[in-house]
Write an enzyme that holds these catalytic residues in place. Structure first.
Site, PDB file in Angstrom:
ATOM      1  CG  ASP A 120      10.353  76.363  73.404  1.00  0.00           C
ATOM      2  OD1 ASP A 120      11.000  75.540  74.473  1.00  0.00           O
ATOM      3  OD2 ASP A 120      11.280  75.500  72.459  1.00  0.00           O
ATOM      4  CE1 TYR A 127      13.433  66.606  78.379  1.00  0.00           C
ATOM      5  CE2 TYR A 127      14.398  64.863  80.434  1.00  0.00           C
ATOM      6  CZ  TYR A 127      14.758  65.181  78.920  1.00  0.00           C
ATOM      7  OH  TYR A 127      14.817  63.663  77.870  1.00  0.00           O
ATOM      8  CE1 TYR A 172       8.246  75.505  93.717  1.00  0.00           C
ATOM      9  CE2 TYR A 172       8.445  76.592  91.856  1.00  0.00           C
ATOM     10  CZ  TYR A 172       7.813  76.267  92.910  1.00  0.00           C
ATOM     11  OH  TYR A 172       6.604  77.555  93.411  1.00  0.00           O
ATOM     12  CG  ASP A 190      14.357  64.224  95.849  1.00  0.00           C
ATOM     13  OD1 ASP A 190      13.934  64.568  95.072  1.00  0.00           O
ATOM     14  OD2 ASP A 190      14.804  62.653  96.106  1.00  0.00           O
ATOM     15  CE1 TYR A 194      14.210  66.647  86.524  1.00  0.00           C
ATOM     16  CE2 TYR A 194      15.233  65.542  88.582  1.00  0.00           C
ATOM     17  CZ  TYR A 194      14.481  66.465  88.566  1.00  0.00           C
ATOM     18  OH  TYR A 194      13.308  67.538  89.016  1.00  0.00           O
TER      19      TYR A 194
HETATM   20  N1  LIG Z   1       7.881  65.472  90.102  1.00  0.00           N
HETATM   21  C1  LIG Z   1       8.764  65.383  90.693  1.00  0.00           C
HETATM   22  O1  LIG Z   1       8.134  64.041  90.864  1.00  0.00           O
HETATM   23  C2  LIG Z   1       9.744  66.682  91.043  1.00  0.00           C
HETATM   24  C3  LIG Z   1      10.774  65.656  91.580  1.00  0.00           C
HETATM   25  C4  LIG Z   1      11.500  67.099  92.990  1.00  0.00           C
HETATM   26  C5  LIG Z   1      10.736  68.298  92.297  1.00  0.00           C
HETATM   27  N2  LIG Z   1      10.076  68.784  91.307  1.00  0.00           N
HETATM   28  C6  LIG Z   1      10.503  70.197  90.426  1.00  0.00           C
HETATM   29  O2  LIG Z   1       9.648  70.490  90.365  1.00  0.00           O
HETATM   30  C7  LIG Z   1       9.462  71.275  89.743  1.00  0.00           C
HETATM   31  C8  LIG Z   1       8.164  71.045  89.007  1.00  0.00           C
HETATM   32  O3  LIG Z   1       8.140  70.166  88.569  1.00  0.00           O
HETATM   33  P1  LIG Z   1       6.438  68.929  88.079  1.00  0.00           P
HETATM   34  O4  LIG Z   1       5.937  67.805  88.467  1.00  0.00           O
HETATM   35  O5  LIG Z   1       5.545  70.535  88.446  1.00  0.00           O
HETATM   36  O6  LIG Z   1       6.221  69.004  86.776  1.00  0.00           O
HETATM   37  P2  LIG Z   1       6.111  68.565  85.280  1.00  0.00           P
HETATM   38  O7  LIG Z   1       4.856  68.318  86.227  1.00  0.00           O
HETATM   39  O8  LIG Z   1       6.183  67.807  84.669  1.00  0.00           O
HETATM   40  O9  LIG Z   1       5.548  70.126  84.552  1.00  0.00           O
HETATM   41  C9  LIG Z   1       6.419  70.856  84.486  1.00  0.00           C
HETATM   42  C10 LIG Z   1       6.238  71.831  83.102  1.00  0.00           C
HETATM   43  O10 LIG Z   1       7.483  71.703  82.520  1.00  0.00           O
HETATM   44  C11 LIG Z   1       6.457  72.522  81.230  1.00  0.00           C
HETATM   45  N3  LIG Z   1       8.239  72.477  79.707  1.00  0.00           N
HETATM   46  C12 LIG Z   1       8.474  71.758  79.572  1.00  0.00           C
HETATM   47  N4  LIG Z   1       9.505  71.545  78.562  1.00  0.00           N
HETATM   48  C13 LIG Z   1       8.940  72.964  77.962  1.00  0.00           C
HETATM   49  C14 LIG Z   1       9.114  74.194  77.267  1.00  0.00           C
HETATM   50  N5  LIG Z   1      10.620  73.381  76.387  1.00  0.00           N
HETATM   51  N6  LIG Z   1       9.387  75.454  76.920  1.00  0.00           N
HETATM   52  C15 LIG Z   1       8.439  75.627  78.719  1.00  0.00           C
HETATM   53  N7  LIG Z   1       7.167  74.721  79.294  1.00  0.00           N
HETATM   54  C16 LIG Z   1       8.091  73.375  79.506  1.00  0.00           C
HETATM   55  C17 LIG Z   1       5.790  70.855  80.772  1.00  0.00           C
HETATM   56  O11 LIG Z   1       5.167  71.544  79.403  1.00  0.00           O
HETATM   57  P3  LIG Z   1       4.212  70.590  78.996  1.00  0.00           P
HETATM   58  O12 LIG Z   1       3.097  70.476  79.578  1.00  0.00           O
HETATM   59  O13 LIG Z   1       3.533  70.406  77.482  1.00  0.00           O
HETATM   60  O14 LIG Z   1       5.135  69.248  78.626  1.00  0.00           O
HETATM   61  C18 LIG Z   1       4.697  71.440  81.829  1.00  0.00           C
HETATM   62  O15 LIG Z   1       4.003  71.658  82.166  1.00  0.00           O
HETATM   63  C19 LIG Z   1       9.939  71.262  88.403  1.00  0.00           C
HETATM   64  O16 LIG Z   1      11.504  72.366  88.618  1.00  0.00           O
HETATM   65  C20 LIG Z   1      10.923  69.301  88.841  1.00  0.00           C
HETATM   66  O17 LIG Z   1      12.318  69.715  88.643  1.00  0.00           O
HETATM   67  C21 LIG Z   1       9.720  67.395  90.585  1.00  0.00           C
END
Ligand SMILES: NC(=O)c1ccc[n+]([C@@H]2O[C@H](COP(=O)([O-])OP(=O)(O)OC[C@H]3O[C@@H](n4cnc5c(N)ncnc54)[C@H](OP(=O)(O)O)[C@@H]3O)[C@@H](O)[C@H]2O)c1
Length: 303
Positions: A35, A60, A98, A101, A124
């Site tokens: 966690d 998050y 990571y 934007d 966020y």
């Molecule tokens: N999604 C976007 O459009 C976007 C855009 C720009 C940047 N980013 C960045 O890119 C990176 C990857 O994003 P993503 O889209 O792959 O995110 P994602 O699909 O939401 O995955 C985030 C992961 O973090 C895990 N997580 C959340 N809370 C946690 C905790 N307390 N302990 C351990 N694990 C935890 C989640 O677990 P669960 O599966 O159990 O919830 C999930 O597997 C992040 O840094 C994000 O900020 C994302």
């Protein structure tokens, strides 16, 4: 080489399990394995494995919910990366992290470069910026990739939301005055693997060296154009049973679609630094979208 991956079940984390595998012994942890909201658990996870590379794909990412839960977002996005960075510094390990934007206010007329001033407009965005700053403060070797509008077959994202709405409705309004680059999780993971390989082959980073890169696909569009492309492509494949046609997707303004979190009008990221340092050309997102939809289509047709 031992690589410790956090967030293995997220969009990017899932793809990283594939792209990091050839680079060393991969220890991939999901929420049940550690966690990230618990700093002691994070330290213990790192110290038990003593990796040379730590990759943090956990975050998050509920942008609107973060407005109501800023402390939870800050804990995961702002504080946990700092703990990982401190542990990386202790071990002399490289941290890959990571960001987004959403650290920008979106008012610039052209794509953002890495050194542009940051001014997040949402809880966020502020939490992700705090994470960047915490990594910097810890002084470990670090690669930080800012990306945008992530999508992939695994996990929740805009593509999946549009596909669901397209089965429920015959008409839809989608925001046309926010522009950014939809970025495949697979592309982010592939580029991460390439960067790691190149850094190991003679471009090793000095102790404490940190690099910040913008990493997104090569063709920015509005959410409206993205939605039309998704529905147009899916309509030509079996298994989606869409009620919505691309022409029935109306272009609306941000003001017509209020959300708890403010989002940048300009989310375009300039990837020149990444392309120059690693000899890459950021591709269009459309072929990745086609592959994703083909995969979903096969799944829906029972293959
Ligand atoms: N999604 C976007 O459009 C976007 C855009 C720009 C940047 N980013 C960045 O890119 C990176 C990857 O994003 P993503 O889209 O792959 O995110 P994602 O699909 O939401 O995955 C985030 C992961 O973090 C895990 N997580 C959340 N809370 C946690 C905790 N307390 N302990 C351990 N694990 C935890 C989640 O677990 P669960 O599966 O159990 O919830 C999930 O597997 C992040 O840094 C994000 O900020 C994302």
């Amino acid at each position: 080489m031992d690589i410790l991956l956090f967030g293995k079940d997220g969009q990017v984390g899932w793809q990283l399990q594939r792209s990091l595998a050839p680079h060393g012994r991969l220890h991939a942890l999901g929420r049940d394995g550690c966690d990230l909201a618990d700093p002691d658990a994070v330290r213990a996870a790192v110290r038990a494995r003593r990796p040379q590379v730590i990759v943090n794909a956990a975050a998050y990412t509920a942008v609107d919910r973060a407005e109501a839960e800023p402390a939870a977002a800050m804990q995961l996005n702002g504080e946990a990366p700092g703990v990982l960075a401190e542990e990386a510094a202790r071990l002399g390990a490289l941290l890959v992290h990571y960001s987004t934007d959403y650290v920008f206010d979106g008012l610039k007329a052209t794509p953002y470069i890495e050194n542009d001033p940051v001014a997040p407009q949402s809880a966020y965005g502020r939490s992700k910026l705090a994470g960047e700053q915490a990594v910097r403060a810890a002084g470990c070797r670090a690669l930080v990739f800012r990306t945008s509008w992530v999508f992939g077959a695994r996990g929740g994202n805009f593509v999946k939301t549009v596909l669901r709405l397209a089965t429920e409705r015959e008409e839809l309004g989608v925001v046309g005055d926010q522009v950014g680059a939809p970025t495949p999780a697979a592309l982010i993971a592939t580029v991460t693997g390439v960067a790691l390989a190149m850094l190991r082959q003679g471009r090793a980073m000095a102790a404490g060296e940190q690099r910040l890169y913008h990493l997104c696909s090569g063709r920015p569009v509005s959410w409206h154009e993205f939605a039309r492309t998704i529905v147009g492509m899916a309509a030509a494949m079996p298994g989606f049973d869409l009620r919505l046609m691309p022409e029935a997707i109306r272009c609306i303004s941000t003001a017509e679609y209020p959300t708890p979190a403010r989002r940048p009008a300009n989310s375009r990221l300039d990837c020149s630094r990444l392309e120059a340092d690693f000899g890459l050309v950021m591709p269009d997102w459309e072929p990745y979208l086609a592959r994703m939809l083909q995969l979903l289509s096969l799944k829906r047709n029972g293959y």
